[in-house]
Design a protein around this motif. Structure first.
Motif, PDB file in Angstrom:
ATOM      1  N   ARG A   1     -18.104 -13.976   1.272  1.00 42.19           N
ATOM      2  CA  ARG A   1     -18.094 -14.353  -0.149  1.00 42.19           C
ATOM      3  C   ARG A   1     -19.465 -14.817  -0.626  1.00 42.19           C
ATOM      4  O   ARG A   1     -19.698 -14.934  -1.834  1.00 42.19           O
ATOM      5  N   LEU A   2     -20.366 -15.059   0.299  1.00 37.97           N
ATOM      6  CA  LEU A   2     -21.736 -15.435  -0.070  1.00 37.97           C
ATOM      7  C   LEU A   2     -22.329 -14.450  -1.078  1.00 37.97           C
ATOM      8  O   LEU A   2     -23.106 -14.826  -1.954  1.00 37.97           O
ATOM      9  N   TRP A   3     -21.943 -13.178  -0.957  1.00 39.49           N
ATOM     10  CA  TRP A   3     -22.561 -12.125  -1.767  1.00 39.49           C
ATOM     11  C   TRP A   3     -21.833 -11.876  -3.090  1.00 39.49           C
ATOM     12  O   TRP A   3     -22.297 -11.075  -3.906  1.00 39.49           O
ATOM     13  N   ASP A   4     -20.701 -12.537  -3.305  1.00 39.31           N
ATOM     14  CA  ASP A   4     -19.923 -12.300  -4.525  1.00 39.31           C
ATOM     15  C   ASP A   4     -20.739 -12.443  -5.816  1.00 39.31           C
ATOM     16  O   ASP A   4     -20.564 -11.644  -6.748  1.00 39.31           O
ATOM     17  N   PRO A   5     -21.637 -13.448  -5.917  1.00 36.62           N
ATOM     18  CA  PRO A   5     -22.343 -13.619  -7.193  1.00 36.62           C
ATOM     19  C   PRO A   5     -23.236 -12.442  -7.591  1.00 36.62           C
ATOM     20  O   PRO A   5     -23.469 -12.220  -8.779  1.00 36.62           O
TER      21      PRO A   5
END
Length: 262
Positions: free
Chosen positions: A35-39
């Protein structure tokens, strides 16, 4: 959400985008999951085949007993990429994910056509420093380190926002053995000599307020790779894709275009 059994560990992974799209593989940092890459994902060019995974001991992947080696982390993603028939990807690695990227590029250059090394280094910290962190986790769990980790991860302004709780929760709800195991992998890694042999397009990204891998350390690593690029993101710590997603996505998009990946 899918699970792949490498034979040694079960890796949780996700693929977004068309099967025939140019592949981009993301590898996240110690104490975070995919989820680190969601933004940044909604801000990237359409049509990419985006592959994310939780490294061993993190997220929804299985958690073998600690310690781990960097070779094991490299082999994990190598097997996943072979399973997914990924070739000639752009590999984006942040922190320990960037160390994994360096190791994989040296081992299997057929899998990677360009590297993005974000908030990482050829060598991070000292054996003594990592021994202290591992001992702290074994004694008091990740919670014992959480506040100090937040200071390294984020700028002062971000730490004053409610969003900080999201990332602190992600950290402390992780597996203690996974954090300790990956800490051991970082502790035992020195890629100065091997990364200096790489000859491929590479972009380094640093956060101006990064307390884990300061900009000078990132720049030092990039200087090992001839022709590489370096970008500093201001008002950001160790996870600039969280604090400054628009700039991070733009820098990544520009690099993908420059290497002909979009």
């Amino acid at each position: 959400m899918k699970m792949f059994d490498t034979g040694e560990v079960r890796l949780h992974y996700r693929v977004d985008g068309p099967d025939d799209g140019p592949p981009v593989v993301f590898s996240n940092s110690l104490g975070t999951d995919m989820r680190l890459w969601d933004p940044i994902l909604p801000l990237l060019p359409k049509g990419l085949r985006i592959i994310r995974y939780d490294k061993r001991g993190h997220g929804l992947s299985s958690c073998p007993p600690a310690p781990y080696s960097m070779g094991s982390l490299v082999t994990d993603v190598e097997r996943l990429m072979d399973h997914l028939k990924v070739k000639d990807c752009v590999f984006v690695g942040l922190s320990i994910g960037g160390m994994t990227a360096q190791g994989l590029a040296v081992k299997r250059l057929d899998l990677i056509r360009a590297l993005v090394l974000s908030n990482t280094a050829a060598k991070i910290g000292t054996v003594e420093m990592w021994d202290e962190r591992i001992a702290a986790v074994e004694k008091g769990g990740i919670e014992a380190l959480a506040d100090a980790v937040m200071e390294r991860w984020f700028s002062k302004d971000f730490r004053a926002t409610p969003e900080l709780e999201l990332w602190r929760n992600m950290l402390v709800r992780g597996e203690d053995a996974g954090y300790a195991g990956c800490s051991a992998a970082i502790s035992g890694t020195d890629f100065y000599a091997t990364t200096a042999t790489l000859r491929l397009p590479a972009l380094g990204i640093a956060g101006a307020e990064d307390g884990s891998t300061p900009p000078d350390l990132v720049r030092e690593m990039m200087d090992l790779i001839p022709g590489s690029r370096f970008h500093l993101i201001r008002k950001a710590g160790h996870l600039p894709c969280v604090e400054q997603p628009e700039e991070y996505a733009q820098v990544l998009t520009d690099f993908l275009k420059a290497v002909g990946h979009v």
